[in-house]
Design an enzyme around this catalytic site. Sequence first.
Site, PDB file in Angstrom:
ATOM      1  N   THR A  12      -2.144  -9.941  50.152  1.00 23.88           N
ATOM      2  CA  THR A  12      -1.646 -10.748  49.041  1.00 23.88           C
ATOM      3  C   THR A  12      -2.171 -10.254  47.699  1.00 23.88           C
ATOM      4  OG1 THR A  12      -1.334 -12.683  50.408  1.00 23.88           O
ATOM      5  CG2 THR A  12      -1.732 -13.100  48.092  1.00 23.88           C
ATOM      6  N   THR A  80      -5.938 -11.620  53.598  1.00 21.28           N
ATOM      7  CA  THR A  80      -6.980 -12.552  54.038  1.00 21.28           C
ATOM      8  C   THR A  80      -6.780 -13.032  55.480  1.00 21.28           C
ATOM      9  OG1 THR A  80      -5.755 -14.419  53.129  1.00 21.28           O
ATOM     10  CG2 THR A  80      -7.428 -13.412  51.704  1.00 21.28           C
ATOM     11  N   ASP A  81      -5.553 -12.880  56.003  1.00 21.36           N
ATOM     12  CA  ASP A  81      -5.270 -13.416  57.343  1.00 21.36           C
ATOM     13  C   ASP A  81      -6.238 -12.902  58.399  1.00 21.36           C
ATOM     14  OD1 ASP A  81      -3.153 -14.744  56.216  1.00 21.36           O
ATOM     15  OD2 ASP A  81      -1.582 -13.566  57.179  1.00 21.36           O
TER      16      ASP A  81
HETATM   17  N1  ASP Z   1      -1.967 -14.554  53.395  1.00 20.68           N
HETATM   18  C1  ASP Z   1      -2.351 -13.222  53.527  1.00 20.68           C
HETATM   19  C2  ASP Z   1      -3.239 -12.742  52.406  1.00 20.68           C
HETATM   20  O1  ASP Z   1      -3.949 -13.562  51.894  1.00 20.68           O
HETATM   21  C3  ASP Z   1      -1.315 -12.254  53.889  1.00 20.68           C
HETATM   22  C4  ASP Z   1      -2.035 -11.102  54.539  1.00 20.68           C
HETATM   23  O2  ASP Z   1      -3.002 -11.313  55.251  1.00 20.68           O
HETATM   24  O3  ASP Z   1      -1.625  -9.985  54.312  1.00 20.68           O
HETATM   25  O4  ASP Z   1      -3.299 -11.625  52.007  1.00 20.68           O
END
Ligand code: ASP
Length: 320
Positions: A12, A80-81
């Site tokens: 993200t 973050t995933d």
């Molecule tokens: N929600 C995720 C992020 O915070 C998407 C990912 O992991 O690429 O980046």
Amino acid sequence: MTGVLVVGLGGTIAMTGAAGVAPDLTAQQVVDSVPGLTGELEVHDFRSKPGGSLTLADLIDLAELIRQRSAAGAVVTQGTDTIEETAYVLDLLHTGSEPIVVTGAMRNPTLAGADGPANLLAAVTVAADPAARDLGCLVVLADEIHAAARVRKTHATHVAAFTSPNGGPLGYLAEGRPRIVNRPPHRYTLPSPPTREPVRVGLCTATLGDDGTLLATLSQQVDGLVVAAFGVGHVPDSWVPHLAEAATRIPVVLASRTGAGYVGTDTYGFPGSERDLLERGLIPAGSLDPYKARLLLHLLLTTTANPAQIRAEIMAAAAA
Ligand code: ASP
């Protein structure tokens, strides 16, 4: 190099777009968007993926890149995933003193209040600070500094999505300076580098009323198994024969699905209790959550087939 290596993996923090954001910014573009980010930086585009598409091979390559560059510290930006998993893999592979700091963003750069620039500035600040040396891999978001071995993503959308339910964060940033208030007594790293040998480690979560049929099928397909058990390490009694049989063939690790605390070793005595399962050969994961235990078992299985050695290493990691 004496400065900080910044490696972009996507996520993200690097995502823009009109019809659903996707990774498209380079690591240099992400760095350039941060006001006040100064100092000697070497910026490297490594992958451009959402966090969930990163692989263990990507992480082994990334750890090697960081080792070869021998910077004073390294920052990894990514989705973050999967930070709670990728950071733990880097932690297991990183034997040097220099900090590796993983960060990302919960709000993408097109949104008001995007948190990526502040997180990246904080991460570079921590990576460059001598106070962060010898702490292995750290996760820095929302001005908190977490140990890779403890951190969890515990909220799907909040900017303060990362917590360390076992022991709390190691520190935080205040007035632009890292303050380490909670230093772990020791850390665990893998005894030898992992290989890329394809191994399969299953993760099976105990749920109410599950009769164990899927567990029995899964356990025939894998080289190792992690059980995310109830509470301190309990499963339905219907699972006991399947787990007992699996433990005669493959390493089976007992972790807790609760998200905090320790797997017990010596409290309950009913069929499917932690004592019962440990007597049948399962390996207790201590405070390691099931996701981290699965990664540890996977990496160990690429280096040795010796059950006693695998057990000893998991017990050592679980005690760290
Ligand atoms: N929600 C995720 C992020 O915070 C998407 C990912 O992991 O690429 O980046």
